[in-house]
Structures are given as structure tokens and as C-alpha cells.
Scaffold this motif. Sequence first.
Motif, mmCIF file in Angstrom:
data_model
loop_
_atom_site.group_PDB
_atom_site.id
_atom_site.type_symbol
_atom_site.label_atom_id
_atom_site.label_comp_id
_atom_site.label_asym_id
_atom_site.label_seq_id
_atom_site.Cartn_x
_atom_site.Cartn_y
_atom_site.Cartn_z
ATOM 1 N N SER A 43 0.826 -1.211 0.000
ATOM 2 C CA SER A 43 0.000 0.000 0.000
ATOM 3 C C SER A 43 0.859 1.259 0.000
ATOM 4 O O SER A 43 0.445 2.293 -0.530
ATOM 5 C CB SER A 43 -0.927 0.007 1.213
ATOM 6 N N GLU A 113 -7.039 1.422 1.000
ATOM 7 C CA GLU A 113 -7.786 1.277 -0.249
ATOM 8 C C GLU A 113 -9.069 2.102 -0.227
ATOM 9 O O GLU A 113 -9.448 2.724 -1.225
ATOM 10 C CB GLU A 113 -8.107 -0.193 -0.506
ATOM 11 N N GLU A 114 -9.746 2.102 0.923
ATOM 12 C CA GLU A 114 -10.991 2.871 1.021
ATOM 13 C C GLU A 114 -10.704 4.371 0.962
ATOM 14 O O GLU A 114 -11.437 5.126 0.296
ATOM 15 C CB GLU A 114 -11.721 2.519 2.318
ATOM 16 N N ARG A 116 -8.165 5.749 -0.523
ATOM 17 C CA ARG A 116 -7.812 6.037 -1.916
ATOM 18 C C ARG A 116 -9.052 6.206 -2.780
ATOM 19 O O ARG A 116 -9.149 7.133 -3.584
ATOM 20 C CB ARG A 116 -6.949 4.910 -2.478
ATOM 21 N N SER A 117 -10.035 5.322 -2.588
ATOM 22 C CA SER A 117 -11.262 5.389 -3.367
ATOM 23 C C SER A 117 -12.039 6.677 -3.087
ATOM 24 O O SER A 117 -12.575 7.309 -4.004
ATOM 25 C CB SER A 117 -12.132 4.170 -3.060
ATOM 26 N N ASP A 122 -11.691 5.593 -8.435
ATOM 27 C CA ASP A 122 -11.269 4.264 -8.868
ATOM 28 C C ASP A 122 -10.830 4.218 -10.329
ATOM 29 O O ASP A 122 -10.714 3.135 -10.912
ATOM 30 C CB ASP A 122 -12.412 3.256 -8.655
ATOM 31 N N PRO A 223 -6.175 1.281 -9.024
ATOM 32 C CA PRO A 223 -6.548 0.632 -7.760
ATOM 33 C C PRO A 223 -5.956 -0.778 -7.661
ATOM 34 O O PRO A 223 -5.876 -1.511 -8.649
ATOM 35 C CB PRO A 223 -8.079 0.574 -7.832
ATOM 36 N N GLY A 224 -5.538 -1.134 -6.453
ATOM 37 C CA GLY A 224 -5.035 -2.477 -6.214
ATOM 38 C C GLY A 224 -3.610 -2.725 -6.651
ATOM 39 O O GLY A 224 -3.131 -3.863 -6.574
ATOM 40 N N SER A 227 -1.264 -4.471 -4.012
ATOM 41 C CA SER A 227 -1.395 -5.907 -3.752
ATOM 42 C C SER A 227 -0.574 -6.725 -4.735
ATOM 43 O O SER A 227 -0.006 -7.765 -4.390
ATOM 44 C CB SER A 227 -2.860 -6.323 -3.826
#
Length: 293
Positions: A43, A113-114, A116-117, A122, A223-224, A227
Motif C-alpha cells: 500500500s 484502499e478505502e 484512496r477510493s 477508482d 486501484p489495487g 497488492s
Amino acid sequence: MDLATFLIQCLNALQYGLLLFLVASGLTLIFGIMGVINLAHGSFYMIGAYMAYALAPVVERTFGGGFFAVLAIGLVLAVIFGYVLEWAFFSFLYDREHLQQVLMTYGLILVFEELRSLLVGDDVHGVQPPAFLSGTLPLGDMMTYPVYRLFISAVCLVLALGMYFVFTRTRLGMMIRAGSTNREMVQSLGIDIKFLYRVVFAAGVAIAVLAGMVAAPVSSVYPGMGSTVLIICFVVVVIGGIGSIRGALLAALLIGVVDTFGKVIFPQAAGVLVYVLMALILLWKPDGLFKAG
């Protein structure tokens, strides 16, 4: 495969391996020296990429600066962020079981992640490299190679040499190595181990953020993305030896070569070759290529 194509693939392998080292070196600092399994490390790479995207227009309007001003401001913010994060969360994990470390750091992934969104959305974004690094170099009569990819390799090499110097030639490096071996002994000598660990963690976060910022113009921002890089970084750490900077460098370069040429020569098996490499090395040296240091 002609000579020009082979040379381009070698440069791609070098650039990918060095960039992978830049991310994995921060992970091996935190994992190997502090003993914390940090699933949120990917992240930090994602945060760096999004910082490169979000800070560019702000820095341009406020300071009139460009890409290097974004890198400098991003690094300062990353160090502060890493220091605060260690104080608020990771300082409570050193004496906990690995399962608790995994749950805490996985929770941080969901939070990041949340956020970032909510803050950026996204969508997939692109980041432009500096104008003077946006050209190409000719390789043969038909092929060229992007100058910016060479810049990424140069940044990673400078960071690798800098980390080697700090760990092997400075008092700070000596204290970090001693603290990773015997924390109680270092405390008895009057060294503030809590502050030392916060410095190490902040450095690990800053390195991962820097990797994300310099990689953003090449890989785009999506996004992502953290990971994806996290899994391969753990492979680098395991192959190189937990806590070993030089091991991480060698492992990242090996993975860069195997992954890059595997996609060209054995495209259908390319996704497996890295893990085959890890299995073979661990059969030969179960503790990885090098010990911590």
C-alpha cells in the motif's frame, strides 16, 4: 531474438529488478530488522504512485516546480507518515504473535484502499515523466529505449549504494544491525530502540513511496496496484534472506531476468517461473541467499 531485442530485454530486466529491489528493500528492513510481517507494505508503493499523480498539479500551481519537486515533497511527507504510523500502530506489534501482525496490517490495507477510493476515485490515471526524460535512445536501426526507464535504474542504483553505505559504514547502520540481533542489549547500552525502530520504519515507508512515485509514469496509477507488488516483494525477501539488503538486491535482479525473459521465451509459463526459482533456491539454501546485514 536479434541483438537489439536481447539488449532491450536485458535493460527491461535490469530496470524491473532494480525497481523491485527498491520496494522490497523497505519490506526487508521492516520484516527482517523489526520482526513485523507488514502486509500493508504494498500500500505504501500505491500511495507513492497516487502521490505522484495528485501532487503534480498542486506543486506546479504553488511552487512552479516539476517532477523532482514532487519527489522531494513526497519523500518528506512519506517520512512523516511512516514515523507517525509506527508510533500509532506498529509499535504495539513487536511482541505480538504473527497472526496479530497479519490481521493489523491487512486491516491497514483495507483502510488505505478505502481512503484512496474516497479521495481519488477508482479510475486509472497516467503520470507524465519530465520533458527532458521523455525521449528515447536508439538501439540499432529500428528500436529505441525510453530514457525515463534508464533514469529509474539510475535512481535505484544510487539508493542501493546509499543503503549499503549506511548499513556498513555508519554508526546508525551499526545500531540498526545490533538492534535487529539483540534488542535488549542495545537498550542496555543507552540507545533509544523505540526511536531507532521508528527511523527504520519511516525509511522503509519512504523507500516504498519513492518506488511508487518513480514507477508511476511507467506503470500508470490504478486501484489495487499495491497488492500486486506485495506478493513478489515477499518472494524477493525470502529468496534474498530476511533482513539482507544485498540479498534483496541479488534476488530482485534474478527475478527481473527470469520474469522478463520468461515472458519472451516461455510466455505460457511466465507466471510460474519466479516461484520455481524461489523453490530451487530454498532447496539449495533454506535461509535465503544471505543472512541479515
